[in-house]
Design a protein around this motif. Sequence first.
Motif, short mmCIF file in Angstrom:
data_model
loop_
_atom_site.label_atom_id
_atom_site.label_comp_id
_atom_site.label_asym_id
_atom_site.label_seq_id
_atom_site.Cartn_x
_atom_site.Cartn_y
_atom_site.Cartn_z
N TYR A 275 0.84 -1.19 0.00
CA TYR A 275 0.00 0.00 0.00
C TYR A 275 0.88 1.25 0.00
N TYR B 286 -3.87 6.63 16.19
CA TYR B 286 -2.44 6.83 15.98
C TYR B 286 -2.04 8.15 16.64
N TYR C 15 4.35 7.11 2.32
CA TYR C 15 4.56 5.90 3.11
C TYR C 15 4.23 4.66 2.29
N ASN D 38 -6.54 -5.31 9.20
CA ASN D 38 -5.58 -5.12 10.28
C ASN D 38 -4.97 -3.72 10.24
N GLN D 39 -4.39 -3.37 11.35
CA GLN D 39 -3.84 -2.03 11.48
C GLN D 39 -2.65 -1.84 10.55
N PHE D 40 -2.42 -0.59 10.18
CA PHE D 40 -1.26 -0.24 9.40
C PHE D 40 -0.12 0.13 10.35
N TYR D 41 1.06 -0.37 10.04
CA TYR D 41 2.25 0.06 10.76
C TYR D 41 3.08 0.91 9.80
N PHE D 42 3.21 2.16 10.15
CA PHE D 42 3.90 3.10 9.28
C PHE D 42 5.40 3.09 9.56
N GLY D 43 6.17 3.13 8.48
CA GLY D 43 7.61 3.32 8.60
C GLY D 43 7.90 4.81 8.60
N THR D 44 9.12 5.15 8.28
CA THR D 44 9.53 6.55 8.33
C THR D 44 9.10 7.32 7.09
N GLN E 287 1.07 11.84 3.16
CA GLN E 287 0.60 12.73 4.19
C GLN E 287 1.15 14.12 3.92
N GLY F 112 -8.86 9.73 9.27
CA GLY F 112 -9.41 11.03 9.57
C GLY F 112 -8.38 12.12 9.33
N PRO F 113 -8.79 13.36 9.46
CA PRO F 113 -7.89 14.49 9.19
C PRO F 113 -6.94 14.82 10.32
N SER G 226 0.37 18.23 8.38
CA SER G 226 -0.73 18.47 9.30
C SER G 226 -2.08 17.97 8.80
N GLN G 227 -2.05 16.94 7.96
CA GLN G 227 -3.29 16.32 7.52
C GLN G 227 -3.21 14.82 7.78
N GLY G 228 -4.34 14.14 7.66
CA GLY G 228 -4.34 12.70 7.79
C GLY G 228 -3.79 12.05 6.55
N PRO G 229 -3.35 10.80 6.65
CA PRO G 229 -2.84 10.09 5.47
C PRO G 229 -3.90 9.96 4.38
N TYR H 58 0.50 5.39 0.87
CA TYR H 58 -0.25 6.53 1.38
C TYR H 58 0.67 7.74 1.34
N PHE I 164 -8.89 2.66 14.58
CA PHE I 164 -7.53 2.67 15.08
C PHE I 164 -7.13 4.09 15.46
#
Lengths: 111, 117
Positions: free
Chosen positions: A34, B36, A87, A97-103, A38, B109-110, A41-44, A36, B34
């Motif tokens: 996947y 974060y 990302y 399942n949850q996403f685990y974000f790298g750097t 960002q 979400g934002p 200051s916004q969501g992915p 994504y 979830f």
Amino acid sequence: DAKTTQPTSMDCAEGRAANLPCNHSTISGNEYVYWYRQIHSQGPQYIIHGLKNNETNEMASLIITEDRKSSTLILPHATLRDTAVYYCIVREWGTGNQFYFGTGTSLTVIP
Amino acid sequence: GAVVSQHPSWVICKSGTSVKIECRSLDFQATTMFWYRQFPKQSLMLMATSNEGSKATYEQGVEKDKFLINHASLTLSTLTVTSAHPEDSSFYICSARDSGTSSNEQYFGPGTRLTVT
């Protein structure tokens, strides 16, 4: 834990293609790649995802190597609004399942 | 497309007080959400998984008594930061899993910017 590695930062000239690499050498057979992004200051924001075939949508193209150990996100004509952190994440599809974000990779599009 | 909202978008509170952040799925049902947290110039760190009608599952190192999560309906999860301290100042982001599709895709979400003074 994140299972991907990406360059910390990249620059790209406006109007040129931006090619963002990602290594995921431990990816398992049922895991998708996947992407994504960002913006500050916004969501992915979802970009694209794929399993083993190359994928394209209105935002980008995703090229996955045959051994699936790496992939490249391509923004064909980068604009200033594409400046963001990108990302690359591997996750099983359909499990929710949850996403685990790298750097991630901080992409700066230069005028 | 699927939309997830967060309220408030930003909040400033005094040290020692509690702050509640809401996460809503606007056009789909989400049995799982979830939470974060993201500190400046860092990546998103998963804090907890919120399950409708049951207790949340917290990631290692996240204090469940400090970060209270309630998921009382299929469209709403809340995160309450109790006895907030300046080190809790961060960007809090939720995502919601669409339980109505086979893909179980998630939508983010934002974010909510919390500043504790």
